[in-house]
Design a protein around this motif. Structure first.
Motif, mmCIF file in Angstrom:
data_model
loop_
_atom_site.group_PDB
_atom_site.id
_atom_site.type_symbol
_atom_site.label_atom_id
_atom_site.label_comp_id
_atom_site.label_asym_id
_atom_site.label_seq_id
_atom_site.Cartn_x
_atom_site.Cartn_y
_atom_site.Cartn_z
ATOM 1 N N ASP A 5 0.816 -1.217 0.000
ATOM 2 C CA ASP A 5 0.000 0.000 0.000
ATOM 3 C C ASP A 5 0.851 1.269 0.000
ATOM 4 O OD1 ASP A 5 -2.434 -1.442 0.135
ATOM 5 O OD2 ASP A 5 -2.146 -1.719 2.289
ATOM 6 N N VAL A 6 2.166 1.096 0.131
ATOM 7 C CA VAL A 6 3.094 2.225 0.143
ATOM 8 C C VAL A 6 3.672 2.409 -1.263
ATOM 9 C CG1 VAL A 6 5.223 3.149 1.125
ATOM 10 C CG2 VAL A 6 3.678 1.774 2.551
ATOM 11 N N SER A 7 3.648 3.637 -1.755
ATOM 12 C CA SER A 7 4.269 3.938 -3.046
ATOM 13 C C SER A 7 5.692 4.422 -2.834
ATOM 14 C CB SER A 7 3.472 5.016 -3.789
ATOM 15 O OG SER A 7 2.219 4.527 -4.219
ATOM 16 N N VAL A 8 6.606 3.951 -3.656
ATOM 17 C CA VAL A 8 8.005 4.376 -3.618
ATOM 18 C C VAL A 8 8.297 5.133 -4.900
ATOM 19 C CG1 VAL A 8 10.410 3.636 -3.539
ATOM 20 C CG2 VAL A 8 8.680 2.433 -2.176
ATOM 21 N N VAL A 9 8.793 6.361 -4.755
ATOM 22 C CA VAL A 9 9.167 7.164 -5.915
ATOM 23 C C VAL A 9 10.650 7.480 -5.807
ATOM 24 C CG1 VAL A 9 8.779 9.290 -7.206
ATOM 25 C CG2 VAL A 9 6.843 8.136 -6.093
ATOM 26 N N LEU A 10 11.389 7.196 -6.875
ATOM 27 C CA LEU A 10 12.840 7.341 -6.916
ATOM 28 C C LEU A 10 13.208 8.498 -7.831
ATOM 29 C CD1 LEU A 10 13.525 3.548 -7.564
ATOM 30 C CD2 LEU A 10 13.483 4.688 -5.327
ATOM 31 N N ARG A 58 0.801 10.752 -9.640
ATOM 32 C CA ARG A 58 0.430 9.515 -10.331
ATOM 33 C C ARG A 58 0.429 8.311 -9.397
ATOM 34 N NH1 ARG A 58 3.674 7.694 -14.041
ATOM 35 N NH2 ARG A 58 2.013 6.881 -15.390
ATOM 36 N N THR A 59 0.679 8.553 -8.117
ATOM 37 C CA THR A 59 0.711 7.470 -7.134
ATOM 38 C C THR A 59 -0.483 7.570 -6.192
ATOM 39 O OG1 THR A 59 1.958 8.694 -5.457
ATOM 40 C CG2 THR A 59 3.237 7.574 -7.175
ATOM 41 N N GLN A 60 -0.637 6.530 -5.399
ATOM 42 C CA GLN A 60 -1.689 6.504 -4.383
ATOM 43 C C GLN A 60 -1.076 6.133 -3.043
ATOM 44 O OE1 GLN A 60 -4.586 3.718 -5.903
ATOM 45 N NE2 GLN A 60 -5.638 5.308 -7.084
ATOM 46 N N GLY A 61 -1.735 6.558 -1.966
ATOM 47 C CA GLY A 61 -1.316 6.162 -0.638
ATOM 48 C C GLY A 61 -0.091 6.907 -0.149
ATOM 49 N N PRO A 62 0.430 6.484 1.003
ATOM 50 C CA PRO A 62 1.623 7.117 1.555
ATOM 51 C C PRO A 62 2.839 6.850 0.670
ATOM 52 C CG PRO A 62 1.073 5.149 2.802
ATOM 53 C CD PRO A 62 -0.060 5.376 1.849
ATOM 54 N N ILE A 63 3.782 7.799 0.698
ATOM 55 C CA ILE A 63 4.916 7.747 -0.224
ATOM 56 C C ILE A 63 6.239 7.691 0.533
ATOM 57 C CG2 ILE A 63 6.186 9.018 -2.017
ATOM 58 C CD1 ILE A 63 3.474 10.346 -2.741
ATOM 59 N N VAL A 74 15.965 17.998 -4.300
ATOM 60 C CA VAL A 74 14.656 18.024 -4.953
ATOM 61 C C VAL A 74 13.596 17.356 -4.082
ATOM 62 C CG1 VAL A 74 13.379 17.379 -7.033
ATOM 63 C CG2 VAL A 74 15.798 18.017 -7.199
ATOM 64 N N ILE A 75 13.891 16.176 -3.545
ATOM 65 C CA ILE A 75 12.871 15.460 -2.771
ATOM 66 C C ILE A 75 12.499 16.227 -1.510
ATOM 67 C CG2 ILE A 75 13.577 13.221 -3.707
ATOM 68 C CD1 ILE A 75 14.879 12.588 -0.998
ATOM 69 N N ALA A 76 13.426 17.021 -0.980
ATOM 70 C CA ALA A 76 13.153 17.770 0.242
ATOM 71 C C ALA A 76 12.184 18.921 0.026
ATOM 72 C CB ALA A 76 14.448 18.311 0.826
ATOM 73 N N LEU A 77 11.913 19.258 -1.246
ATOM 74 C CA LEU A 77 10.992 20.352 -1.565
ATOM 75 C C LEU A 77 9.714 19.859 -2.215
ATOM 76 C CD1 LEU A 77 13.625 22.877 -2.988
ATOM 77 C CD2 LEU A 77 12.680 22.791 -0.671
ATOM 78 N N ALA A 78 9.500 18.551 -2.194
ATOM 79 C CA ALA A 78 8.315 17.975 -2.819
ATOM 80 C C ALA A 78 7.046 18.345 -2.060
ATOM 81 C CB ALA A 78 8.441 16.456 -2.891
ATOM 82 N N ARG A 79 5.921 18.233 -2.751
ATOM 83 C CA ARG A 79 4.623 18.460 -2.113
ATOM 84 C C ARG A 79 4.478 17.486 -0.949
ATOM 85 N NH1 ARG A 79 1.295 17.517 -6.407
ATOM 86 N NH2 ARG A 79 1.802 19.570 -7.253
ATOM 87 N N PRO A 80 4.239 17.985 0.263
ATOM 88 C CA PRO A 80 4.440 17.150 1.458
ATOM 89 C C PRO A 80 3.291 16.245 1.879
ATOM 90 C CG PRO A 80 3.877 19.383 2.111
ATOM 91 C CD PRO A 80 3.972 19.394 0.610
ATOM 92 N N GLU A 81 2.094 16.436 1.351
ATOM 93 C CA GLU A 81 0.922 15.820 1.972
ATOM 94 C C GLU A 81 1.040 14.320 2.217
ATOM 95 O OE1 GLU A 81 0.817 17.998 -0.430
ATOM 96 O OE2 GLU A 81 -0.359 19.686 0.343
ATOM 97 N N ARG A 82 1.524 13.567 1.230
ATOM 98 C CA ARG A 82 1.549 12.103 1.373
ATOM 99 C C ARG A 82 2.952 11.548 1.558
ATOM 100 N NH1 ARG A 82 -0.042 9.287 -2.933
ATOM 101 N NH2 ARG A 82 -0.041 11.040 -4.390
ATOM 102 N N VAL A 83 3.967 12.404 1.601
ATOM 103 C CA VAL A 83 5.348 11.927 1.776
ATOM 104 C C VAL A 83 5.570 11.600 3.248
ATOM 105 C CG1 VAL A 83 7.784 12.482 1.561
ATOM 106 C CG2 VAL A 83 6.163 13.269 -0.192
ATOM 107 N N LYS A 84 5.791 10.339 3.536
ATOM 108 C CA LYS A 84 5.922 9.868 4.922
ATOM 109 C C LYS A 84 7.343 9.479 5.290
ATOM 110 C CE LYS A 84 1.514 10.398 5.352
ATOM 111 N NZ LYS A 84 1.030 11.599 6.083
ATOM 112 N N ALA A 85 8.234 9.373 4.300
ATOM 113 C CA ALA A 85 9.629 9.036 4.576
ATOM 114 C C ALA A 85 10.488 9.511 3.417
ATOM 115 C CB ALA A 85 9.810 7.530 4.775
ATOM 116 N N LEU A 86 11.695 9.951 3.748
ATOM 117 C CA LEU A 86 12.679 10.353 2.753
ATOM 118 C C LEU A 86 13.893 9.437 2.873
ATOM 119 C CD1 LEU A 86 12.642 14.226 3.347
ATOM 120 C CD2 LEU A 86 11.534 13.009 1.470
#
Length: 231
Positions: A5-10, A58-63, A74-86
């Motif tokens: 249920d967790v999406s991973v974006v690289l 384009r993803t669903q759920g926590p990221i 770049v990842i540190a400035l991403a839209r924060p709502e669903r980003v749960k881990a970096l």
């Protein structure tokens, strides 16, 4: 929550593209993880953040959001709502008001680090010889040929603009420290990881472990995925 249920974006760094994550994507996909690689234009920090946000849409759920090298900014400035881990893979982590160049050049460079200068278009290309001496010195001849052939230049404006408030101040972070990195010296990586209060794993790997030591990258990503899933 299940790990599926967790999406991973690289997010790839400078002089690379999404194919640099291939050996990380395959084992995670085999485990049922929803993983994708975001294409960054490397034209400006703002452009790259916007492109990353489009991939998040384009993803669903926590990221779980991972970045290599420059993409740490770049990842540190991403839209924060669903980003749960970096997850920082030997990545750069400027604080608010800092430029990428500030942290990249914080310490004396490795003796084999390439000297980087922009061309007439304001783009910085990596000299082909630097792939084998600094970018991925542990890579095979075949991998080096591909890395050099697909390299994408980075604009000077990506690294000379002050960053905003980074997500790592609010989101749990992990940091893979590369002890054989010749592009971002290990001392700088440890400084950034400690400042972030990141969970760290250090390995005797080069600057591009997604290609040369993918198991180490998959391992730290699994840690972050399990933490987000609550397992």
């Amino acid at each position: 929550m299940a790990t599926k249920d967790v999406s991973v974006v690289l997010a790839h760094g400078a002089w690379a593209d999404g194919s640099s994550w291939a050996r990380v994507i395959a084992p995670l996909r085999a485990e049922g993880v929803n993983v994708s690689a975001a294409p960054l234009p490397l034209t400006s920090l703002a452009d790259d953040v916007a492109a990353l946000n489009r991939s998040l849409d384009r993803t669903q759920g926590p990221i779980v959001l991972a970045g290599h090298a420059y993409a740490g900014a770049v990842i540190a400035l991403a839209r924060p709502e669903r980003v749960k881990a970096l997850v920082y893979v030997t990545a750069l982590a400027p604080d608010e008001g800092e430029k990428v160049a500030d942290v990249f050049y914080r310490a004396e460079p490795h003796p084999q680090a390439p000297k980087l200068t922009p061309d007439n278009n304001g783009l910085i290309w990596l000299p082909e010889s630097a792939f084998s001496t600094a970018f991925a010195q542990n890579a095979s001849v075949e991998d080096l040929a591909v890395l050099a052939a697909v390299q994408r230049p980075i604009s000077v404006s990506c690294i000379t603009v002050p960053a905003g408030r980074p997500l790592w101040k609010d989101v749990p972070s992990w940091f893979l420290i590369a002890e054989q990195d010749r592009m971002i010296v290990t001392e700088t990586q440890r400084f950034m990881a400690e400042r972030m209060k990141a969970k760290t794993k250090a390995h005797a790997v080069d600057h591009t472990p997604s290609v040369t030591a993918p198991a180490a990258v998959v391992d730290i990503l699994r840690d972050a995925i399990r933490a987000v899933a609550g397992n």
